[in-house]
Design a protein around this motif. Sequence first.
Motif: not given
Length: 213
Positions: A90-119
Amino acid sequence: MPTLTEKISIAGEGTAPSIDDFDGFLAAATLLQRPRLARSYVYICYYGPATVQELIDTLDVARATAYDDIERLETLSLVERDESTRPHKLTAEPFAFVDQDELAITPTVLHAIALTEIDDDLEYFQNRYGTGRLVRGLRLTGEHYAGQLTQRLVAEKLDVAPAEGMAVVQALRPALAAGQEFDPYFDRLFPAIADAIDVDIDRVQPRSDRTNE
């Protein structure tokens, strides 16, 4: 799935995303709402190619759960399966979305969300204050580890109790450490301080985000 979505200009209307990007944005938004899916995506993105068995062993999830999550990620076009190998990779490409010149979502942001599953601290924080406040906490935590804010100031800017702010700063360290190493858009998330962030984790490993073990 686009690796980076920039804004396009619309006469008289400022900027807006291309219509072709909405499927990708909705897929990313799904990960923001489902931490377990985000955790599998981030693992594959950072440490892939990976097998389903690796996810089961490393993330400590049930086999049926792992297969269900991979099927969902494939449906969202976030993960690709190489069926020419045994076992499948399985492979997954990193991505980012820009919202009004600021990134709304990146893998780092998604990692922070993922940590709520175990922290427990991050799960409590998200449940009480919401995802938006957690993402803001991630940005402020980056500023702390870049030497720009004390933990108490992070708490003040988040408008939470000092103990809550300090807990968030500590719990988000793995997301910053892994992001520096694996997220190609890390410097876009922290444009002025990416190189200055020092979370004092010697080596990032797949299971290093298990902060409560």
